[in-house]
Motif scaffolding. Structure first.
Motif, PDB file in Angstrom:
ATOM      1  N   LEU A   9      -6.300  -4.476  -4.581  1.00  0.00           N
ATOM      2  CA  LEU A   9      -6.404  -3.029  -4.504  1.00  0.00           C
ATOM      3  C   LEU A   9      -7.755  -2.581  -3.961  1.00  0.00           C
ATOM      4  CD1 LEU A   9      -4.718  -1.908  -7.833  1.00  0.00           C
ATOM      5  CD2 LEU A   9      -3.790  -1.760  -5.528  1.00  0.00           C
ATOM      6  N   LEU A  10      -8.817  -3.327  -4.265  1.00  0.00           N
ATOM      7  CA  LEU A  10     -10.137  -2.955  -3.776  1.00  0.00           C
ATOM      8  C   LEU A  10     -10.201  -2.948  -2.252  1.00  0.00           C
ATOM      9  CD1 LEU A  10     -12.510  -4.755  -6.279  1.00  0.00           C
ATOM     10  CD2 LEU A  10     -12.084  -2.316  -6.059  1.00  0.00           C
ATOM     11  N   THR A  12      -7.849  -2.028  -0.289  1.00  0.00           N
ATOM     12  CA  THR A  12      -6.967  -0.997   0.244  1.00  0.00           C
ATOM     13  C   THR A  12      -7.749   0.281   0.494  1.00  0.00           C
ATOM     14  OG1 THR A  12      -5.176  -1.948  -1.029  1.00  0.00           O
ATOM     15  CG2 THR A  12      -4.840   0.262  -0.186  1.00  0.00           C
ATOM     16  N   LEU A  14      -7.906   4.429   1.231  1.00  0.00           N
ATOM     17  CA  LEU A  14      -7.165   5.629   0.892  1.00  0.00           C
ATOM     18  C   LEU A  14      -6.802   6.417   2.145  1.00  0.00           C
ATOM     19  CD1 LEU A  14      -9.451   6.851  -2.012  1.00  0.00           C
ATOM     20  CD2 LEU A  14      -7.364   5.543  -2.202  1.00  0.00           C
ATOM     21  N   ASP A  36      -1.988   5.730  -1.036  1.00  0.00           N
ATOM     22  CA  ASP A  36      -2.398   4.374  -0.715  1.00  0.00           C
ATOM     23  C   ASP A  36      -2.052   4.133   0.752  1.00  0.00           C
ATOM     24  OD1 ASP A  36      -1.586   1.424  -0.289  1.00  0.00           O
ATOM     25  OD2 ASP A  36      -2.762   1.352  -2.132  1.00  0.00           O
ATOM     26  N   TYR A  81     -11.041   6.548  -6.918  1.00  0.00           N
ATOM     27  CA  TYR A  81      -9.860   6.173  -7.691  1.00  0.00           C
ATOM     28  C   TYR A  81     -10.123   4.794  -8.291  1.00  0.00           C
ATOM     29  CZ  TYR A  81      -4.921   5.687  -8.924  1.00  0.00           C
ATOM     30  OH  TYR A  81      -3.739   5.546  -9.613  1.00  0.00           O
ATOM     31  N   TYR A  84     -10.032   1.104  -6.540  1.00  0.00           N
ATOM     32  CA  TYR A  84     -10.161   1.255  -5.086  1.00  0.00           C
ATOM     33  C   TYR A  84     -11.620   1.491  -4.731  1.00  0.00           C
ATOM     34  CZ  TYR A  84      -5.097   2.003  -4.601  1.00  0.00           C
ATOM     35  OH  TYR A  84      -3.741   1.864  -4.597  1.00  0.00           O
TER      36      TYR A  84
END
Length: 91
Positions: A9-10, A12, A14, A36, A81, A84
Motif C-alpha cells: 500500500l505504501l 500506491t 493517490l 486508490d 491516508y 499510504y
C-alpha cells in the motif's frame, strides 16, 4: 501477510479529482474524490488539507470531500491516508 500488504500500500499513489467553484462573496468551495490509483477504490477517512491554512476535510464512505469558505488564492493540496505515502498537489 499484514506486513506485506502494508508495504504494498505504501507504494500506491493517490488519485484525486477536484472541482473548485467561486461564490460571489469572494470565497470558494473545493470538492473532489480520493481514490486508490491502482484499484480505483474510495479511500475512506483520507485527510485533504490546503497547505498554509487551517482548512481541510476528511473523505466520506465514497471517498468524497468538500472544503468550504476558501479565500481566493493559489494553494497546494496535501492528502494523507494511513498506510499510504502522503501526496502534495502543487498549484
Amino acid at each position: 501477510m499484514r506486513i506485506l500488504l502494508k508495504k504494498a500500500l505504501l507504494g500506491t499513489v493517490l488519485s484525486l479529482f477536484i472541482t473548485i467553484s467561486l461564490h460571489s462573496q469572494n470565497v470558494g468551495t473545493m470538492s473532489g474524490v480520493v481514490l486508490d490509483k491502482n484499484t480505483q477504490e474510495a479511500l475512506i477517512g483520507a485527510t485533504v488539507i490546503l497547505e498554509g491554512t487551517n482548512l481541510g476535510a476528511q473523505t466520506d464512505a465514497e471517498g468524497k470531500f468538500q472544503i468550504r469558505s476558501i479565500p481566493p488564492k493559489s494553494y497546494n493540496i496535501k492528502i494523507n491516508y494511513v498506510g499510504y505515502l502522503s501526496k502534495v498537489l502543487y498549484n
